[in-house]
Design an enzyme around this catalytic site. Structure first.
Site: not given
Length: 358
Positions: A319-321
């Site tokens: 996640g997080e980009g």
């Protein structure tokens, strides 16, 4: 413009990308010094870029911006995560300080990063909590994640966040997620919006063991049962089974499309928010590009419903980009190949001979 009117404008006012620019890109691809289709996915990415930019040749996505939407989820009380809820707030601080994976990959890709607390369980730095809706969310297997007015506020926050980033010059947006337990509400949304039975969407999230996986199956089953009656109502669905972070992401994606700004999707959680945005306005999908396919089974189901093909398949699930940042240089390569490669005429290179090949 009030927040509610901003959400309504985003829901109602999404146009298609520029079809003429996309067609010009297809024709230009046939004129470049290479066999037709030889650059594979890069060619498709360049055509998409021309459509969303409204020009051919396209320009490089020089100003890319990652917004990480952080939130805690009450469902962690059901034992669906391998990490304690305290990690979310700690990671908000870590990202703000530049020490997380998203920061490292953003520096490598030349992108900016912003982390925002929409519903972290504790107070965070005021710079991160500007759009905070509430502390954590309800335990969705037993109660709603949000009140209706909180879901509306979260959607409006996403619209405002997109406006801030676009008004600051962002040419390409990346939505990232952060929150212990957030793959559970994301999986519920995917199950509801694709009609797939719960057991097929359950993944390992942060790395849960078999017992945790069983608990997660039960939680998703019960949450899906509660959310199912609201499957055609964006606000009520997000209130029942989403969370402020997911609702804000949906508003962010809708407003980006409304503002004709492309978005590179990351993993499961962001793709679940994209499914919710699609429920609000199906045209939003034309402004999205899937960066990668994660290891979460629900992610592939979401991308199939969105009819998006991932650029990369690296088994990432952080996640997080982060997955989107790894794919960003590939997207840029596609853009530059179309914009800067010489045509047959310019390079005085012979084109393919007519007639059958021997």
């Amino acid at each position: 413009m009030t927040a509610s009117s901003g959400v309504q404008a985003a829901l109602a006012g999404i146009d298609y990308p520029d079809g003429d620019a996309a067609q010009a890109a297809r024709l230009r691809q046939d004129e470049l010094t290479k066999p037709a289709g030889a650059l594979g996915v890069l060619e498709e990415l360049s055509i998409w870029a021309c459509g969303v930019q409204g020009q051919c040749p396209p320009h490089a996505f020089e100003r890319a911006r990652v917004v990480v939407f952080a939130g805690d989820h009450g469902i962690t009380a059901a034992g669906v995560s391998a990490y304690p809820a305290e990690v979310t707030a700690q990671m908000v601080a870590n990202i703000a300080a530049g020490g997380a994976a998203v920061n490292v990959l953003a520096r490598a890709a030349g992108a900016g990063v912003r982390v925002l607390d929409l519903s972290v369980a504790v107070d965070t730095d005021p710079a991160a909590s500007k759009f905070k809706v509430r502390r954590s969310s309800g335990r969705i297997d037993r109660e709603d994640a949000l009140a209706i007015d909180e879901a509306e506020r979260a959607l409006a926050a996403g619209v405002a966040i997109a406006d801030e980033e676009i008004d600051s010059g962002a040419q390409l947006l990346i939505a990232g997620d952060l929150g212990i337990g957030n793959t559970t509400p994301a999986s519920v949304l995917v199950s509801v919006l694709t009609g797939v039975e719960p057991i097929k969407v359950v993944g390992r999230g942060t790395g849960i063991d078999d017992a945790g996986w069983i608990r997660k199956c039960a939680a998703i089953r019960d949450a899906r049962r509660r959310a199912w009656p609201h499957r055609e109502d964006l606000v009520r669905l997000l209130a029942a089974a989403g969370g402020a972070d997911l609702a804000a992401m949906a508003g962010f994606l809708l407003q980006a499309a409304h503002r004709r700004t492309p978005v590179l999707l990351d993993g499961l959680v962001v793709s679940a928010a994209a499914l919710a945005a699609q429920l609000g306005n199906p045209r939003v999908v034309h402004w999205l590009q899937a960066a990668h396919l994660s290891a979460e089974p629900a992610h592939e189901l979401a991308l199939k419903r969105l009819e998006l093909t991932p650029i990369l398949r690296l088994g990432m699930r952080l996640g997080e980009g982060t997955g989107a940042l790894v794919a960003l240089p590939v997207l840029r390569a596609g853009v530059l190949s179309l914009a800067e490669m010489a045509t047959f005429a310019e390079a005085a290179v012979a084109t393919r001979q007519p007639g059958p090949l021997e």
